[in-house]
Scaffold this motif. Structure first.
Motif, PDB file in Angstrom:
ATOM      1  N   TRP A  87      48.584  47.068  39.159  1.00 57.07           N
ATOM      2  CA  TRP A  87      49.999  46.721  39.062  1.00 57.07           C
ATOM      3  C   TRP A  87      50.872  47.752  39.759  1.00 57.07           C
ATOM      4  O   TRP A  87      51.815  47.403  40.469  1.00 57.07           O
ATOM      5  CB  TRP A  87      50.436  46.581  37.598  1.00 57.07           C
ATOM      6  N   GLN A  88      50.582  49.029  39.569  1.00 58.10           N
ATOM      7  CA  GLN A  88      51.368  50.063  40.221  1.00 58.10           C
ATOM      8  C   GLN A  88      51.237  49.963  41.735  1.00 58.10           C
ATOM      9  O   GLN A  88      52.211  50.125  42.458  1.00 58.10           O
ATOM     10  CB  GLN A  88      50.908  51.449  39.750  1.00 58.10           C
ATOM     11  N   PHE A  89      50.022  49.678  42.201  1.00 57.81           N
ATOM     12  CA  PHE A  89      49.814  49.516  43.639  1.00 57.81           C
ATOM     13  C   PHE A  89      50.635  48.345  44.176  1.00 57.81           C
ATOM     14  O   PHE A  89      51.290  48.452  45.210  1.00 57.81           O
ATOM     15  CB  PHE A  89      48.332  49.303  43.924  1.00 57.81           C
ATOM     16  N   PHE A  90      50.617  47.228  43.455  1.00 59.47           N
ATOM     17  CA  PHE A  90      51.363  46.057  43.882  1.00 59.47           C
ATOM     18  C   PHE A  90      52.870  46.327  43.880  1.00 59.47           C
ATOM     19  O   PHE A  90      53.562  46.020  44.866  1.00 59.47           O
ATOM     20  CB  PHE A  90      51.052  44.871  42.956  1.00 59.47           C
ATOM     21  N   SER A  91      53.389  46.890  42.801  1.00 54.82           N
ATOM     22  CA  SER A  91      54.840  47.109  42.692  1.00 54.82           C
ATOM     23  C   SER A  91      55.326  48.122  43.720  1.00 54.82           C
ATOM     24  O   SER A  91      56.381  47.927  44.342  1.00 54.82           O
ATOM     25  CB  SER A  91      55.205  47.564  41.282  1.00 54.82           C
ATOM     26  N   ASN A  92      54.567  49.209  43.920  1.00 56.81           N
ATOM     27  CA  ASN A  92      54.957  50.207  44.919  1.00 56.81           C
ATOM     28  C   ASN A  92      54.929  49.622  46.323  1.00 56.81           C
ATOM     29  O   ASN A  92      55.840  49.864  47.130  1.00 56.81           O
ATOM     30  CB  ASN A  92      54.025  51.421  44.851  1.00 56.81           C
ATOM     31  N   SER A  93      53.894  48.848  46.618  1.00 61.10           N
ATOM     32  CA  SER A  93      53.764  48.251  47.946  1.00 61.10           C
ATOM     33  C   SER A  93      54.876  47.261  48.220  1.00 61.10           C
ATOM     34  O   SER A  93      55.455  47.240  49.315  1.00 61.10           O
ATOM     35  CB  SER A  93      52.401  47.556  48.074  1.00 61.10           C
ATOM     36  N   LEU A  94      55.199  46.428  47.227  1.00 63.82           N
ATOM     37  CA  LEU A  94      56.259  45.436  47.404  1.00 63.82           C
ATOM     38  C   LEU A  94      57.607  46.114  47.591  1.00 63.82           C
ATOM     39  O   LEU A  94      58.399  45.725  48.458  1.00 63.82           O
ATOM     40  CB  LEU A  94      56.306  44.507  46.188  1.00 63.82           C
ATOM     41  N   THR A  95      57.875  47.152  46.821  1.00 66.62           N
ATOM     42  CA  THR A  95      59.145  47.865  46.919  1.00 66.62           C
ATOM     43  C   THR A  95      59.285  48.572  48.258  1.00 66.62           C
ATOM     44  O   THR A  95      60.334  48.494  48.913  1.00 66.62           O
ATOM     45  CB  THR A  95      59.275  48.880  45.775  1.00 66.62           C
ATOM     46  N   GLU A  96      58.236  49.279  48.664  1.00 66.90           N
ATOM     47  CA  GLU A  96      58.300  50.050  49.910  1.00 66.90           C
ATOM     48  C   GLU A  96      58.350  49.141  51.133  1.00 66.90           C
ATOM     49  O   GLU A  96      59.129  49.382  52.058  1.00 66.90           O
ATOM     50  CB  GLU A  96      57.088  50.984  50.001  1.00 66.90           C
ATOM     51  N   TYR A 196      56.141  42.743  32.635  1.00 66.64           N
ATOM     52  CA  TYR A 196      55.991  42.153  31.311  1.00 66.64           C
ATOM     53  C   TYR A 196      55.396  40.744  31.343  1.00 66.64           C
ATOM     54  O   TYR A 196      54.863  40.284  30.336  1.00 66.64           O
ATOM     55  CB  TYR A 196      57.344  42.141  30.594  1.00 66.64           C
ATOM     56  N   VAL A 197      55.508  40.063  32.490  1.00 65.23           N
ATOM     57  CA  VAL A 197      54.896  38.732  32.586  1.00 65.23           C
ATOM     58  C   VAL A 197      53.492  38.811  33.176  1.00 65.23           C
ATOM     59  O   VAL A 197      52.832  37.792  33.368  1.00 65.23           O
ATOM     60  CB  VAL A 197      55.765  37.766  33.421  1.00 65.23           C
ATOM     61  N   SER A 198      53.029  40.023  33.464  1.00 68.99           N
ATOM     62  CA  SER A 198      51.649  40.245  33.887  1.00 68.99           C
ATOM     63  C   SER A 198      50.919  40.940  32.740  1.00 68.99           C
ATOM     64  O   SER A 198      51.526  41.696  31.976  1.00 68.99           O
ATOM     65  CB  SER A 198      51.610  41.121  35.149  1.00 68.99           C
ATOM     66  N   PRO A 199      49.616  40.712  32.603  1.00 70.03           N
ATOM     67  CA  PRO A 199      48.873  41.258  31.454  1.00 70.03           C
ATOM     68  C   PRO A 199      48.551  42.745  31.610  1.00 70.03           C
ATOM     69  O   PRO A 199      47.382  43.146  31.650  1.00 70.03           O
ATOM     70  CB  PRO A 199      47.599  40.400  31.441  1.00 70.03           C
ATOM     71  N   VAL A 200      49.597  43.571  31.697  1.00 69.57           N
ATOM     72  CA  VAL A 200      49.407  45.014  31.846  1.00 69.57           C
ATOM     73  C   VAL A 200      49.278  45.678  30.480  1.00 69.57           C
ATOM     74  O   VAL A 200      48.353  46.447  30.236  1.00 69.57           O
ATOM     75  CB  VAL A 200      50.568  45.644  32.636  1.00 69.57           C
ATOM     76  N   SER A 216      48.036  31.814  35.089  1.00 72.22           N
ATOM     77  CA  SER A 216      47.283  32.316  36.235  1.00 72.22           C
ATOM     78  C   SER A 216      47.949  32.011  37.566  1.00 72.22           C
ATOM     79  O   SER A 216      47.460  32.452  38.623  1.00 72.22           O
ATOM     80  CB  SER A 216      45.863  31.720  36.232  1.00 72.22           C
ATOM     81  N   LEU A 217      49.053  31.270  37.547  1.00 73.54           N
ATOM     82  CA  LEU A 217      49.812  31.051  38.775  1.00 73.54           C
ATOM     83  C   LEU A 217      50.446  32.353  39.264  1.00 73.54           C
ATOM     84  O   LEU A 217      50.903  32.441  40.402  1.00 73.54           O
ATOM     85  CB  LEU A 217      50.903  29.993  38.559  1.00 73.54           C
ATOM     86  N   ASN A 218      50.476  33.342  38.383  1.00 72.45           N
ATOM     87  CA  ASN A 218      50.850  34.693  38.790  1.00 72.45           C
ATOM     88  C   ASN A 218      49.619  35.327  39.436  1.00 72.45           C
ATOM     89  O   ASN A 218      48.642  35.606  38.747  1.00 72.45           O
ATOM     90  CB  ASN A 218      51.298  35.498  37.564  1.00 72.45           C
ATOM     91  N   PRO A 219      49.613  35.567  40.749  1.00 71.10           N
ATOM     92  CA  PRO A 219      48.402  36.080  41.413  1.00 71.10           C
ATOM     93  C   PRO A 219      47.894  37.396  40.841  1.00 71.10           C
ATOM     94  O   PRO A 219      46.705  37.683  40.905  1.00 71.10           O
ATOM     95  CB  PRO A 219      48.851  36.261  42.871  1.00 71.10           C
ATOM     96  N   MET A 220      48.795  38.202  40.274  1.00 69.39           N
ATOM     97  CA  MET A 220      48.379  39.493  39.740  1.00 69.39           C
ATOM     98  C   MET A 220      47.539  39.351  38.472  1.00 69.39           C
ATOM     99  O   MET A 220      46.838  40.291  38.090  1.00 69.39           O
ATOM    100  CB  MET A 220      49.600  40.362  39.458  1.00 69.39           C
ATOM    101  N   VAL A 221      47.594  38.205  37.827  1.00 70.63           N
ATOM    102  CA  VAL A 221      46.773  37.987  36.628  1.00 70.63           C
ATOM    103  C   VAL A 221      45.294  38.070  36.993  1.00 70.63           C
ATOM    104  O   VAL A 221      44.507  38.744  36.318  1.00 70.63           O
ATOM    105  CB  VAL A 221      47.101  36.634  35.970  1.00 70.63           C
ATOM    106  N   GLY A 222      44.896  37.398  38.061  1.00 72.63           N
ATOM    107  CA  GLY A 222      43.499  37.439  38.491  1.00 72.63           C
ATOM    108  C   GLY A 222      43.071  38.829  38.926  1.00 72.63           C
ATOM    109  O   GLY A 222      41.951  39.266  38.640  1.00 72.63           O
ATOM    110  N   VAL A 223      43.960  39.540  39.623  1.00 69.08           N
ATOM    111  CA  VAL A 223      43.640  40.894  40.074  1.00 69.08           C
ATOM    112  C   VAL A 223      43.440  41.824  38.884  1.00 69.08           C
ATOM    113  O   VAL A 223      42.470  42.589  38.815  1.00 69.08           O
ATOM    114  CB  VAL A 223      44.755  41.442  40.998  1.00 69.08           C
TER     115      VAL A 223
END
Length: 271
Positions: A87-96, A196-200, A216-223
């Protein structure tokens, strides 16, 4: 008098070869962003440790202590941090990546190179914090005397999946932010909401029935489920949902690449 025309994409025939030719620029931009990220901060790279660590503590207290959600035989901090990694990798990458083209406007308007280098290098920067966070996870595993199983061998493949999951939406948002600067205000909200909508802070197994398939339509759920399956060992993967997440990741990546290539020639004019 001869005119020099700088084209953003040249031709599709040479574009992907140019990505390899300009690989040194890719390395330079990634290294520059890493150095600049924590420049003039009091504690520097320590922020890469404090941010995920504090987030893990908050989620552990809220979901593990207050809500008393089950951890399914795994120490709750390990359950949370195994999800914090992707999740941190995804959020940082999307923001940057969302602001990467705007911050490199001078470079874009002066020389030719495949513009895809810029957002891709921003995603790579997130790998540095990912590596630091992985060391924190290793400390947690030793502290709780929790030994991963043979499934940990699949972690490199899941890291590639996390990279592709971040790259697709990152390319889309990067293009939109060039034309509509509102997205630099929208992305932080999306990232905060997505936490909060991802299972972190909890296991996705808490979602039951048809809702889990929709979830599971949230792609990060599978990751995230994949990372927990590899690290925690006893966390099963919900395969129908994992396939949906995998499919959406592929679709977003293909659409993101096509959308980026279609709009690439306009960057120098709009930016």
């Amino acid at each position: 008098m001869a005119k020099l025309i700088i084209e953003a994409g040249r031709t599709s025939k040479h574009y992907w070869k140019d990505l390899w030719r300009y690989r040194e620029l890719f390395y330079f931009l990634a290294w520059r962003d890493i150095l600049v990220r924590y420049r003039q901060t009091a504690i520097g790279f320590a922020w890469a440790i404090l941010r995920p660590l504090l987030t893990m503590l908050v989620l552990t207290v809220v979901f593990g202590r207050v809500a008393r959600l089950p951890s399914e035989g795994v120490p709750y901090p390990v359950l949370v941090f195994s999800a914090m990694l992707p999740w941190q990798f995804f959020s940082n990458s999307l923001t940057e990546s969302s602001n990467s083209l705007v911050t490199n406007a001078n470079l874009i308007t002066k020389i030719y190179f495949p513009r895809l280098v810029i957002p891709a290098s921003s995603v790579i920067v997130g790998m540095v914090e990912f590596a630091i966070s992985f060391l924190i996870l290793a400390v947690l595993l030793v502290w709780y005397q929790f030994m991963p199983t043979w499934r940990i061998l699949f972690l490199p493949l899941l890291i590639v999946l996390a990279f592709l999951t971040a790259l697709g939406p990152g390319l889309i948002v990067t293009v939109l932010n060039v034309k509509y600067r509102d997205f630099r205000y929208i992305i932080p909200f999306v990232v905060q909401f997505g936490l909060y909508v991802s299972p972190v802070g909890y296991s996705s197994s808490r979602i039951q029935g048809a809702w889990r398939l929709l979830y599971s339509l949230n792609p990060m759920v599978g990751v995230i489920d994949g990372f927990r399956w590899a690290i925690c060992g006893n966390q099963p993967i919900y395969w129908p949902g994992f396939v949906i997440s995998l499919t959406l990741t592929g679709l977003l990546l293909v659409f993101g690449l096509r959308f980026f290539r279609r709009m690439e020639r306009q960057f120098a004019d709009v930016i």
